[in-house]
Design an enzyme around this catalytic site. Structure first.
Site, PDB file in Angstrom:
ATOM      1  N   PHE A 186       9.748   1.499  -6.684  1.00  0.00           N
ATOM      2  CA  PHE A 186      10.041   1.424  -5.249  1.00  0.00           C
ATOM      3  C   PHE A 186      10.477   0.009  -4.911  1.00  0.00           C
ATOM      4  CE2 PHE A 186       9.184   0.782  -0.757  1.00  0.00           C
ATOM      5  CZ  PHE A 186       9.812   1.897  -0.213  1.00  0.00           C
ATOM      6  N   LYS A 225       5.398  -8.485   2.239  1.00  0.00           N
ATOM      7  CA  LYS A 225       4.083  -7.925   2.587  1.00  0.00           C
ATOM      8  C   LYS A 225       3.021  -9.002   2.914  1.00  0.00           C
ATOM      9  CE  LYS A 225       4.442  -3.177   1.219  1.00  0.00           C
ATOM     10  NZ  LYS A 225       5.348  -2.699   0.196  1.00  0.00           N
ATOM     11  N   ASP A 264       9.963  -7.655  -8.735  1.00  0.00           N
ATOM     12  CA  ASP A 264       9.675  -7.260  -7.364  1.00  0.00           C
ATOM     13  C   ASP A 264       8.173  -7.384  -7.163  1.00  0.00           C
ATOM     14  OD1 ASP A 264       9.049  -6.009  -5.009  1.00  0.00           O
ATOM     15  OD2 ASP A 264      10.357  -4.277  -5.328  1.00  0.00           O
TER      16      ASP A 264
HETATM   17  C1  PLP Z   1       6.785  -2.258   0.257  1.00  0.00           C
HETATM   18  C2  PLP Z   1       7.657  -2.582  -0.921  1.00  0.00           C
HETATM   19  C3  PLP Z   1       9.021  -2.880  -0.758  1.00  0.00           C
HETATM   20  C4  PLP Z   1       9.716  -2.767   0.577  1.00  0.00           C
HETATM   21  O1  PLP Z   1       9.260  -3.699   1.502  1.00  0.00           O
HETATM   22  P1  PLP Z   1       9.620  -3.503   3.055  1.00  0.00           P
HETATM   23  O2  PLP Z   1       9.012  -4.714   3.715  1.00  0.00           O
HETATM   24  O3  PLP Z   1       9.025  -2.212   3.481  1.00  0.00           O
HETATM   25  O4  PLP Z   1      11.097  -3.487   3.154  1.00  0.00           O
HETATM   26  C5  PLP Z   1       9.736  -3.252  -1.865  1.00  0.00           C
HETATM   27  N1  PLP Z   1       9.164  -3.314  -3.079  1.00  0.00           N
HETATM   28  C6  PLP Z   1       7.859  -3.046  -3.271  1.00  0.00           C
HETATM   29  C7  PLP Z   1       7.279  -3.165  -4.642  1.00  0.00           C
HETATM   30  C8  PLP Z   1       7.060  -2.654  -2.200  1.00  0.00           C
HETATM   31  O5  PLP Z   1       5.773  -2.343  -2.400  1.00  0.00           O
END
Ligand code: PLP
Length: 404
Positions: free
Chosen positions: A140, A254, A225
């Protein structure tokens, strides 16, 4: 002043584009790891706003940073830089592998910047067709068209075709599969050190090491990421520090703002200059308000006491969950690092994760899912032990409904 209009949960269905299905109560106030709804019912917060509220709710460090900056300067636009953003950039570069930072407002935007940088580096290499991106099944990376395409969950991308092309997905933690698709035409490999939304699945260290070697061999950028795993979540400042594998690009969001929207892409002096004035941008990225809050949150978390506290709480959580599971036999596996914990349901309970979080809400506990079969906990990094105890007691009552 006029009273604000009264609103209820059913108004969500009246007025909101229906991309979410929120719980049937509305939180109105929070303090530490507790939240209260419109009826003043109290909840223990094991969700942390999806790994965001790293200091819990209304922490004085964040509140002071926000309110102090709020009286000074909110926004100036990219024609001017500002003090809080420069201080935050220094904090991030002093404490990680990175030399340079690009600021934005969310995790998706940080990944969007990372993928665009990789495409530009590939173009600048002069190697024809060096635009391939390798990503992993179940990953994700956010909800923009590029990041949803890099993500490995077709249910999030298939309705929006035609998608950006040149993205190859292979099985996570399968180095041979990655080896088969990484070549001279690859400009980037993007991977989560722990797949969060995909089920709280840690990457094997040998897998990450192997990706690093393949990226070096073929001149591709290794992008970590760390939107979910970053800023102390795993007990290290960033999860790459647990593996010793150093990426070329790292994305963080986050927990970085502790609840204030902010994201960042970190990279090195080798790759940053492939972006030049005008190649990429954002109106709000690096604004003084977000930067001031993130600076204070980052400084608070990046101490041995807080990071050690995350590891201690991990063990405390696991002991409690294992004790619960010994009694009730609901979870097949309890896994994760630090305060990113996933509980995979036994086969007889597949598909029940969402029901469990709904029942948890009834019992006064906020919890998350990570796919249909995993209950996920991403609480505040400083959640008190008595709140963990109380939350586990409420979870136990929620799980009792599963047995029925
Ligand atoms: C939550 C998340 C995203 C997306 O972040 P947003 O602030 O919702 O755009 C991308 N990568 C990972 C691993 C995430 O957990």
């Amino acid at each position: 002043m006029e009273q604000p209009i009264s609103v209820t949960r059913s108004n969500f269905n009246d007025w909101m584009v229906p991309v979410f299905a929120p719980a049937n109560f509305i939180p109105v106030r929070g303090e530490g790891s507790r939240i209260w709804d419109q009826e003043n019912k109290e909840y223990i917060d094991f969700a942390g706003g999806i790994a965001v509220n790293a200091l819990g709710h209304a922490h004085p460090v964040a509140v002071n940073a926000l309110t102090e900056q709020a009286t000074k300067l909110w926004h100036v636009g990219n024609g001017y830089t500002n003090e809080p953003v420069l201080r935050l950039a220094k904090q991030l570069t002093d404490n990680t592998f990175a030399d340079k930072v690009f600021f934005c407002n969310s995790g998706a935007e940080a990944n969007e910047a990372a993928l665009k940088l990789a495409r530009k580096v590939g173009l600048d290499s002069g190697i024809a067709g060096k635009s391939g991106i390798v990503a992993f099944n179940n990953a994700f990376h956010g909800r923009t068209l590029f990041t949803v395409s890099a993500g490995g969950q077709p249910k999030y991308s298939q309705d929006f075709a035609p998608l950006p092309n040149g993205i190859n997905h292979v099985a996570f933690n399968d180095l041979e599969a990655a080896k088969a698709v990484i070549n001279e035409q690859t400009c980037a490999v993007i991977v989560e050190p722990i797949q969060g939304e995909g089920g709280v699945i840690p990457a094997d260290i040998e897998f990450l090491k192997g990706l690093r070697a393949l990226c070096d061999e073929f001149g591709a950028l290794l992008i970590f990421d760390e939107v979910q795993t970053g800023v102390g979540r795993t007990g290290a400042l960033y999860a790459y520090m647990n593996s010793g594998v150093i990426p070329d690009v790292l994305t963080t969001a986050k927990a970085l703002g502790g609840g204030f929207p902010v994201g960042a892409m970190l990279t090195t002096d080798k790759f940053a200059p492939h972006f030049s004035v005008g190649t990429h941008g954002t109106t709000y990225g690096g604004n003084p308000l977000a930067s001031a809050v993130a600076g204070a949150v980052f400084e608070f978390i990046n101490t041995p006491e807080v990071l050690e506290g995350v590891k201690h709480r991990h063990q405390y959580f696991l002991d409690a969950l294992n004790a619960l599971n010994a009694e009730h036999q609901i979870f097949e596996e309890i896994r994760g690092q630090g305060l990113l914990i996933g509980c995979e349901l036994k086969v007889e309970y597949v598909g029940k994760a969402k029901d469990i979080t709904t029942w948890a809400g009834e019992e006064g506990l906020l919890a998350l899912i990570a796919g249909p079969n995993v209950v996920r906990f991403t609480p505040s990094l400083i959640i008190p032990e008595q709140d963990i105890d109380e939350g586990i007691a409420r979870l136990k009552r929620a799980l009792a409904k599963l047995a029925k």
